[in-house]
Design a protein around this motif. Sequence first.
Motif, short mmCIF file in Angstrom:
data_model
loop_
_atom_site.label_atom_id
_atom_site.label_comp_id
_atom_site.label_asym_id
_atom_site.label_seq_id
_atom_site.Cartn_x
_atom_site.Cartn_y
_atom_site.Cartn_z
N TYR A 74 0.81 -1.22 0.00
CA TYR A 74 0.00 0.00 0.00
C TYR A 74 0.84 1.27 0.00
CZ TYR A 74 -2.87 3.76 1.90
OH TYR A 74 -3.46 4.98 2.12
N PRO A 75 1.78 1.46 0.96
CA PRO A 75 2.58 2.70 0.93
C PRO A 75 3.44 2.82 -0.32
CG PRO A 75 3.43 1.19 2.59
CD PRO A 75 2.12 0.65 2.14
N THR A 76 3.92 1.69 -0.83
CA THR A 76 4.72 1.72 -2.06
C THR A 76 3.88 2.22 -3.22
OG1 THR A 76 6.12 -0.12 -1.33
CG2 THR A 76 6.08 0.35 -3.68
N ALA A 77 2.69 1.68 -3.37
CA ALA A 77 1.82 2.07 -4.47
C ALA A 77 1.39 3.53 -4.37
CB ALA A 77 0.58 1.17 -4.50
N VAL A 78 1.03 3.97 -3.16
CA VAL A 78 0.55 5.34 -2.97
C VAL A 78 1.67 6.34 -3.24
CG1 VAL A 78 -0.27 7.01 -1.27
CG2 VAL A 78 -1.30 4.75 -1.38
N GLU A 79 2.86 6.12 -2.68
CA GLU A 79 3.96 7.08 -2.87
C GLU A 79 4.46 7.07 -4.31
OE1 GLU A 79 7.05 6.80 0.05
OE2 GLU A 79 5.76 7.56 1.65
N SER A 86 1.99 10.35 0.67
CA SER A 86 0.97 9.49 1.27
C SER A 86 -0.17 10.39 1.75
CB SER A 86 1.57 8.73 2.45
OG SER A 86 1.95 9.64 3.47
N LEU A 87 -1.24 9.78 2.23
CA LEU A 87 -2.37 10.59 2.72
C LEU A 87 -1.95 11.46 3.90
CD1 LEU A 87 -5.29 8.01 2.47
CD2 LEU A 87 -4.78 9.90 0.94
N GLY A 88 -1.15 10.88 4.80
CA GLY A 88 -0.69 11.65 5.94
C GLY A 88 0.21 12.81 5.53
N LEU A 94 3.63 17.57 3.27
CA LEU A 94 4.96 16.99 3.13
C LEU A 94 5.06 16.21 1.83
CD1 LEU A 94 5.43 15.55 6.75
CD2 LEU A 94 5.92 17.86 5.93
N ARG A 95 6.27 15.94 1.42
CA ARG A 95 6.52 15.12 0.23
C ARG A 95 7.87 14.44 0.36
NH1 ARG A 95 4.82 14.99 -5.16
NH2 ARG A 95 3.57 16.88 -4.91
N VAL A 96 7.96 13.21 -0.14
CA VAL A 96 9.24 12.51 -0.21
C VAL A 96 9.88 12.81 -1.55
CG1 VAL A 96 10.40 10.27 -0.10
CG2 VAL A 96 8.29 10.64 1.20
N VAL A 97 11.14 13.24 -1.53
CA VAL A 97 11.87 13.47 -2.77
C VAL A 97 13.21 12.74 -2.67
CG1 VAL A 97 10.82 15.72 -3.21
CG2 VAL A 97 12.96 15.60 -1.92
N LEU A 110 9.50 1.58 -2.72
CA LEU A 110 9.57 0.20 -2.22
C LEU A 110 10.63 0.06 -1.13
CD1 LEU A 110 8.77 -2.77 -2.32
CD2 LEU A 110 10.40 -3.07 -4.22
N VAL A 111 11.80 0.62 -1.36
CA VAL A 111 12.88 0.54 -0.36
C VAL A 111 12.48 1.25 0.92
CG1 VAL A 111 15.25 1.24 0.17
CG2 VAL A 111 14.72 0.27 -2.06
N ARG A 112 11.81 2.41 0.81
CA ARG A 112 11.34 3.12 2.00
C ARG A 112 10.33 2.27 2.77
NH1 ARG A 112 8.62 7.20 2.64
NH2 ARG A 112 9.82 8.36 4.21
N ALA A 113 9.41 1.65 2.03
CA ALA A 113 8.37 0.85 2.68
C ALA A 113 8.99 -0.38 3.36
CB ALA A 113 7.32 0.42 1.66
#
Length: 249
Positions: A74-79, A86-88, A94-97, A110-113
């Motif tokens: 789920y988190p891999t697909a969303v991000e 993510s929703l949060g 916020l954003r992951v870059v 995927l690696v983050r998840a």
Amino acid sequence: MGHTIRVGDLVTGEAVVLDLRVAQLASRAVAFAFDVAVQFGLLVLVFVLAPVDIDGALQSALAISILILVMIGYPTAVETATRGRSLGKLVMGLRVVRDDGGAIRFRHALVRALGGFIVDFWVLGLAGAIALFVSLFSPQGKRVGDYLAGTVVIHTRVPKREVELATMPPQLAEWASGLDLSQLPEELVLAVRQYLSRHDELSAQTQWDLGVRLSDDVAAAVRSPRHEYTAPRAYLSAVLAERRRRAAG
């Protein structure tokens, strides 16, 4: 020697930092709590809907598969789909870059998840103790998953002083009103904001080189190249000012 640009810890070849606003631990914690609540809700829903008339071994295998699907898939697909939100993170701005400021891809997500599930939070993470410890000693608030993926979490909500830097050059107002800004990536907008905010601190050569590079990227996204007689700073300011005008309207 050519200039190297990093956004996030964004350093030009002259060691001028174009710092994106790294997310603080508190805002990340709230975003994480929101995401955990969503994942917990998904787990409950899936287990409620799962068939119960199956043998014990198959039920255990199904439970593990569902757990992996929700906690990692789920988190891999969303991000991946949202380019780092993510929703949060969306709620908290916020954003992951990537470490170089670019948009994350599937492998980063995927690696983050995986890092989050195995090391930071659940399997080895003592309910987040490892993530907390590592983040506290990281200058950029990174957890283990971020180090493994080469990512950083940043704020996307820009302070007022930065927003005001994007003013509309009068001679470009009509041109800008006809732009298609729907394909302009958020991470590119962030890089342009940083460029405009630090423009006067850069040497003339870096102002031009970085401005041209960003203008080319923006031009590809909005399908309207910079005119050769228009300075990169004016071109970029016009695009961001028009974007802000539409958002306000």
